[in-house]
Structure formats: C-alpha cells, structure tokens
Design an enzyme around this catalytic site. Structure first.
Site, PDB file in Angstrom:
ATOM      1  N   SER A  60       0.900  -1.194   0.136  1.00 21.74           N
ATOM      2  CA  SER A  60       0.163  -0.013   0.095  1.00 21.74           C
ATOM      3  C   SER A  60       1.019   1.311   0.012  1.00 21.74           C
ATOM      4  O   SER A  60       1.705   1.357   0.621  1.00 21.74           O
ATOM      5  CB  SER A  60      -1.009   0.098   1.372  1.00 21.74           C
ATOM      6  OG  SER A  60      -0.221  -0.032   2.413  1.00 21.74           O
ATOM      7  N   LEU A  61       0.658   2.191  -0.822  1.00 22.82           N
ATOM      8  CA  LEU A  61       1.392   3.448  -0.945  1.00 22.82           C
ATOM      9  C   LEU A  61       0.607   4.546  -0.863  1.00 22.82           C
ATOM     10  O   LEU A  61       0.773   5.724  -1.297  1.00 22.82           O
ATOM     11  CB  LEU A  61       1.832   3.535  -2.648  1.00 22.82           C
ATOM     12  CG  LEU A  61       2.580   2.062  -3.131  1.00 22.82           C
ATOM     13  CD1 LEU A  61       2.928   2.371  -4.544  1.00 22.82           C
ATOM     14  CD2 LEU A  61       3.668   1.726  -2.177  1.00 22.82           C
ATOM     15  N   GLY A  62      -0.333   4.547   0.350  1.00 20.42           N
ATOM     16  CA  GLY A  62      -0.918   5.886   0.698  1.00 20.42           C
ATOM     17  C   GLY A  62      -1.729   6.283  -0.548  1.00 20.42           C
ATOM     18  O   GLY A  62      -2.346   5.800  -1.133  1.00 20.42           O
ATOM     19  N   ALA A  63      -1.532   7.814  -0.332  1.00 23.85           N
ATOM     20  CA  ALA A  63      -2.313   8.524  -1.770  1.00 23.85           C
ATOM     21  C   ALA A  63      -1.799   8.174  -2.923  1.00 23.85           C
ATOM     22  O   ALA A  63      -2.343   8.663  -4.067  1.00 23.85           O
ATOM     23  CB  ALA A  63      -1.736  10.027  -1.292  1.00 23.85           C
ATOM     24  N   ASP A  64      -0.563   7.398  -2.878  1.00 21.99           N
ATOM     25  CA  ASP A  64      -0.229   6.826  -4.359  1.00 21.99           C
ATOM     26  C   ASP A  64      -0.925   5.712  -4.813  1.00 21.99           C
ATOM     27  O   ASP A  64      -0.378   5.285  -5.985  1.00 21.99           O
ATOM     28  CB  ASP A  64       1.325   6.891  -4.150  1.00 21.99           C
ATOM     29  CG  ASP A  64       1.952   8.039  -4.105  1.00 21.99           C
ATOM     30  OD1 ASP A  64       1.488   9.360  -4.621  1.00 21.99           O
ATOM     31  OD2 ASP A  64       3.139   8.191  -3.781  1.00 21.99           O
ATOM     32  N   GLY A  65      -1.470   5.134  -3.954  1.00 18.68           N
ATOM     33  CA  GLY A  65      -2.382   3.861  -4.336  1.00 18.68           C
ATOM     34  C   GLY A  65      -1.760   2.580  -3.878  1.00 18.68           C
ATOM     35  O   GLY A  65      -1.375   2.504  -2.676  1.00 18.68           O
TER      36      GLY A  65
ATOM     37  N   GLY B  75      -4.828   0.556   5.428  1.00 12.15           N
ATOM     38  CA  GLY B  75      -4.334  -0.706   4.990  1.00 12.15           C
ATOM     39  C   GLY B  75      -5.164  -1.998   5.077  1.00 12.15           C
ATOM     40  O   GLY B  75      -5.220  -2.831   4.352  1.00 12.15           O
ATOM     41  N   ASP B  76      -5.782  -1.939   6.194  1.00 16.31           N
ATOM     42  CA  ASP B  76      -6.976  -3.216   6.456  1.00 16.31           C
ATOM     43  C   ASP B  76      -8.176  -3.277   5.595  1.00 16.31           C
ATOM     44  O   ASP B  76      -8.193  -4.189   5.115  1.00 16.31           O
ATOM     45  CB  ASP B  76      -7.349  -2.876   7.807  1.00 16.31           C
ATOM     46  CG  ASP B  76      -6.175  -2.758   8.898  1.00 16.31           C
ATOM     47  OD1 ASP B  76      -5.287  -3.086   8.739  1.00 16.31           O
ATOM     48  OD2 ASP B  76      -6.687  -1.947   9.783  1.00 16.31           O
TER      49      ASP B  76
HETATM   50  N1  LIG Z   1      -4.439  10.154   0.867  1.00 12.42           N
HETATM   51  C1  LIG Z   1      -5.323   9.218   0.527  1.00 12.42           C
HETATM   52  N2  LIG Z   1      -6.113   9.391  -0.543  1.00 12.42           N
HETATM   53  C2  LIG Z   1      -6.749   8.393  -1.232  1.00 12.42           C
HETATM   54  N3  LIG Z   1      -6.299   7.205  -0.889  1.00 12.42           N
HETATM   55  C3  LIG Z   1      -5.578   6.987   0.426  1.00 12.42           C
HETATM   56  C4  LIG Z   1      -4.895   7.848   0.933  1.00 12.42           C
HETATM   57  N4  LIG Z   1      -4.253   7.345   1.777  1.00 12.42           N
HETATM   58  C5  LIG Z   1      -4.499   5.899   1.629  1.00 12.42           C
HETATM   59  N5  LIG Z   1      -5.287   5.647   0.768  1.00 12.42           N
HETATM   60  C6  LIG Z   1      -5.899   4.429   0.397  1.00 12.42           C
HETATM   61  O1  LIG Z   1      -5.695   3.403   1.609  1.00 12.42           O
HETATM   62  C7  LIG Z   1      -4.742   2.485   0.880  1.00 12.42           C
HETATM   63  C8  LIG Z   1      -3.765   2.073   2.040  1.00 12.42           C
HETATM   64  O2  LIG Z   1      -3.193   3.138   2.675  1.00 12.42           O
HETATM   65  P1  LIG Z   1      -1.761   3.150   3.360  1.00 12.42           P
HETATM   66  O3  LIG Z   1      -0.670   2.918   2.651  1.00 12.42           O
HETATM   67  O4  LIG Z   1      -1.616   4.413   4.110  1.00 12.42           O
HETATM   68  O5  LIG Z   1      -2.184   2.116   4.401  1.00 12.42           O
HETATM   69  P2  LIG Z   1      -1.230   1.695   6.039  1.00 12.42           P
HETATM   70  O6  LIG Z   1      -0.217   2.343   6.066  1.00 12.42           O
HETATM   71  O7  LIG Z   1      -1.309   0.201   5.803  1.00 12.42           O
HETATM   72  O8  LIG Z   1      -2.340   2.162   6.965  1.00 12.42           O
HETATM   73  P3  LIG Z   1      -2.724   1.359   8.358  1.00 12.42           P
HETATM   74  O9  LIG Z   1      -1.468   0.932   8.872  1.00 12.42           O
HETATM   75  O10 LIG Z   1      -3.189   2.720   9.017  1.00 12.42           O
HETATM   76  O11 LIG Z   1      -3.921   0.734   8.018  1.00 12.42           O
HETATM   77  C9  LIG Z   1      -3.790   3.161  -0.183  1.00 12.42           C
HETATM   78  O12 LIG Z   1      -3.547   1.962  -1.103  1.00 12.42           O
HETATM   79  C10 LIG Z   1      -4.929   3.824  -0.711  1.00 12.42           C
HETATM   80  O13 LIG Z   1      -5.952   3.041  -1.761  1.00 12.42           O
HETATM   81  O1  LIG Z   2       0.418  -1.291  16.484  1.00 10.41           O
HETATM   82  P1  LIG Z   2      -0.248  -1.952  15.543  1.00 10.41           P
HETATM   83  O2  LIG Z   2      -0.569  -3.247  16.031  1.00 10.41           O
HETATM   84  O3  LIG Z   2       0.788  -2.133  14.375  1.00 10.41           O
HETATM   85  O4  LIG Z   2      -1.461  -1.331  14.632  1.00 10.41           O
HETATM   86  C1  LIG Z   2      -2.612  -0.993  15.718  1.00 10.41           C
HETATM   87  C2  LIG Z   2      -3.431  -0.124  14.915  1.00 10.41           C
HETATM   88  O5  LIG Z   2      -2.901   1.047  14.826  1.00 10.41           O
HETATM   89  O6  LIG Z   2      -3.777  -0.569  13.318  1.00 10.41           O
HETATM   90  C3  LIG Z   2      -5.243  -0.334  13.037  1.00 10.41           C
HETATM   91  C4  LIG Z   2      -5.242   0.279  11.861  1.00 10.41           C
HETATM   92  O7  LIG Z   2      -4.669  -0.431  10.861  1.00 10.41           O
HETATM   93  C5  LIG Z   2      -5.702   0.279  14.413  1.00 10.41           C
HETATM   94  O8  LIG Z   2      -7.051  -0.312  14.508  1.00 10.41           O
HETATM   95  C6  LIG Z   2      -5.021  -0.157  15.462  1.00 10.41           C
HETATM   96  O9  LIG Z   2      -4.861   0.995  16.435  1.00 10.41           O
END
Ligand SMILES: Nc1ncnc2c1ncn2[C@@H]1O[C@H](COP(=O)(O)OP(=O)(O)OP(=O)(O)O)[C@@H](O)[C@H]1O
Ligand SMILES: O=P(O)(O)OC[C@@]1(O)O[C@H](CO)[C@@H](O)[C@@H]1O
Length: 302
Positions: free
Chosen positions: A214-219, A245-246
């Site tokens: 997962s690349l945040g706002a980059d998809g 990400g979940d």
């Molecule tokens: N700013 C954004 N705009 C649009 N979509 C977003 C944005 N940020 C996240 N997303 C969507 O959410 C998906 C997961 O984001 P991200 O890479 O931030 O996950 P993460 O870091 O695993 O998050 P978390 O650990 O909080 O679950 C991205 O692939 C994208 O589809």
């Molecule tokens: O500390 P961890 O286990 O890495 O992440 C936990 C957490 O931040 O991840 C979820 C979002 O992905 C939240 O529901 C939870 O609080």
C-alpha cells in the site's frame, strides 16, 4: 472461510481538534469516538460487512477487551478470542487542523503459552485462510506468527510491521507492507512505483507468494505470479488514514473470495480503502457504493 488473528487488539480512540497541537496547554476536542481496532479485527469487521464468512480471534483482556467483544457482537462479527490477564491497549489518533498523530501503546505483556491456546481456536474453525494482523504484544516473537502459518492446512496472510516481516520464516500466501515497511524490510529504493514493485519481488523471494504493497495517496501495487499491477488511489477528501491498509487488504481478499481476478481485486481494495479514509476512526463505513467506486479505479500493468 477466513479467520483473523489479532495478537494485539486495541480500542481506537479518535479525537478531532480544530486547531493545531500545542504543548503546555489543554487541548479540547470537538469530536471523539471509540472503535474496536487492531488490524485483524478491522479486517474481520469489513469482511463480515461484505458478507464473507469470517471469525475474529486474538487476545483480549480488561475493560477495553470487553468493549471490543461487545462492539463485534453488535456488528454481527463471529468471534473466538482467548482471554488474557492484562488490559487490551487503547490507541489514540489525534486529528488536529488536518494533521494526523497516531499514538499506539505497546499492549499488555503475555506469555508464549497463549500461542497454543490461539492455535487451538484457529484449528477449531477449520479455515481456508488465516489473516494475522498487527503488532505483537511484549512477550511474543515473530515465531508466534510462523506457528500460525505452519499450524494447519490453510493459507496464511500477514499484515504486520517491517521488522517482524523481516524475521518471518514460514511460507505465506500474501503480505501487505506499506511503503515505509517495504523500504525498511528490503533496503530498496521505494521512491517510485516501479521501485516498490522491485521491493515486492524481494519479499516474494523470501517466501511470500504475493505482495500487496500500500502506497498511501499513491495507491497500491499487487505483485504475484500473474504479474505486477499498479492501482492509483482515488481522489477523495481524507479525514484520517487509520485502518486504510486493513481496508485495502479486506477488499482484495473479499474480491478474490468472490472469484475475481487480481485486477478486479486490486480495484476493490482501493475502493474499500477510499471509503475508510473518508471517515474518522476504524468503524465500518458505508460499503453500498463499492461497485461504482471500484469501476473508477485505474489499474495498469508495470
Ligand atoms: N490520501 C489518500 N487518498 C486516497 N486514498 C488513500 C490515501 N491514503 C490511503 N489511501 C488508500 O488506502 C490504502 C492504504 O493506505 P496506506 O498505505 O496509508 O495503508 P497503511 O499504512 O497500511 O495504513 P494502516 O496501517 O493505518 O492501516 C492506499 O493503498 C489507498 O488506496
Ligand atoms: O500497533 P499495530 O498493531 O501495528 O497497529 C494497531 C492499529 O494502529 O492498526 C489499526 C489500523 O490499521 C488500528 O485499528 C490499530 O490501533
């Protein structure tokens, strides 16, 4: 059927302020909410909301553990948790003038024997797929995840931090690093989408059949035997990204379970994550529009 394992669940507290954070003064929140959280628990809620059979397991204790149990029951999520003596953690996201602060506790220390109890709960469900999500509480090592992966005839998916990912030893169906974890765990240059796909290949060489990065706002990037796919994120108004990400992972798994190909699955994941980031906290968002949102996601082969 999917079983999710959350070794370190959390009550997610989300508080919102109109003004920026400042030290040495009382900040008064405009809005606040509590949600049941932890990566596997979030995935179980979303999979259940998408009508995919799922059981949430993990470790729960104390008043926060009771809150999570009750919330999941209200949401119609099936559960099979193991009780622990400590108190499940409370994680805070503070949104202050559009800045996001994530404050996560370590969680209660546990004894390694909980892995046996958890494995018993997982086996009792006879799952096709097990998703292990989130960090490990003090007292457990990455071996606790490897033991789940080798504990039965199921595919194991893992969504945990880069440091833990690096130490896993078993064979996994999928891992879901974010960009920072991808870079940290491989040492690769992840500044470009192509670089992220190359880093995903490093993970594949280490025993992960597919990698969903997962690349945040980059998809997001999905790399597997069927090739390398990149999906752009949707252009939306973000409230907070906790649980994004979940949501991405749950959308992909749900679509695969419905028989979709990788491209459709990736589109679905991006659509579900777009719904989650437009709402505060980790509660399940409205998923009625997922099909039309999914059609708006652009995917290209790398
Ligand atoms: N700013 C954004 N705009 C649009 N979509 C977003 C944005 N940020 C996240 N997303 C969507 O959410 C998906 C997961 O984001 P991200 O890479 O931030 O996950 P993460 O870091 O695993 O998050 P978390 O650990 O909080 O679950 C991205 O692939 C994208 O589809
Ligand atoms: O500390 P961890 O286990 O890495 O992440 C936990 C957490 O931040 O991840 C979820 C979002 O992905 C939240 O529901 C939870 O609080």
């Amino acid at each position: 059927m999917t079983v999710t394992v959350t070794y370190n669940p959390a009550v997610d507290q989300t508080i919102q302020f109109d003004e920026r954070m400042a030290p040495d003064r009382v900040m008064r929140a405009d809005e606040a909410q509590f949600d049941a959280g932890g990566k596997g628990i979030n995935a179980a809620q979303l999979l259940t909301a998408m009508d995919r059979p799922c059981v949430a397991t993990g470790l729960l204790g104390g008043f926060t553990g009771s809150f999570i149990r009750e919330t999941l029951q209200d949401d119609g999520v099936e559960t099979a948790f193991v009780d622990v003596d400590g108190t499940t953690r409370l994680n805070t996201t503070a949104i202050a003038a559009a800045e996001e602060y994530k404050l996560n506790q370590a969680g209660p220390a546990v004894d390694e024997s909980v892995v046996d109890s958890l494995l018993e709960q997982v086996r009792a469900q006879s799952p096709d797929r097990v998703l292990v999500g989130g960090s490990l509480p003090p007292g457990l090592t990455p071996d606790a995840i490897d033991r789940i992966a080798t504990g039965g005839d199921w595919e194991t998916i893992v969504d945990t931090g880069g440091d833990v990912l690096r130490e896993l030893d078993a064979q996994y169906g999928l891992c879901k690093p974010n960009r920072a974890e991808l870079g940290d765990a491989t040492g690769a240059d992840v500044s470009t989408v192509e670089g992220c796909a190359d880093a995903a290949d490093v993970f594949r060489d280490r025993g992960f059949d597919r990698v969903l990065a997962s690349l945040g706002a980059d998809g997001a990037v999905l790399v597997g035997d069927a090739g390398r796919l990149y999906a752009e994120a949707l252009d939306i108004d973000v409230v907070d990204t906790v649980g994004a990400g979940d949501a991405l992972l749950s959308g992909v798994l749900s679509a695969w379970e419905a028989g979709a190909d990788d491209e459709t699955a990736l589109r679905t994941g991006v659509a579900v994550s777009a719904q989650v980031v437009q709402r505060a906290g980790t509660a399940v968002p409205d998923l009625d529009d997922i099909d039309s949102l999914r059609d708006g996601v652009t995917v290209r082969r790398l």
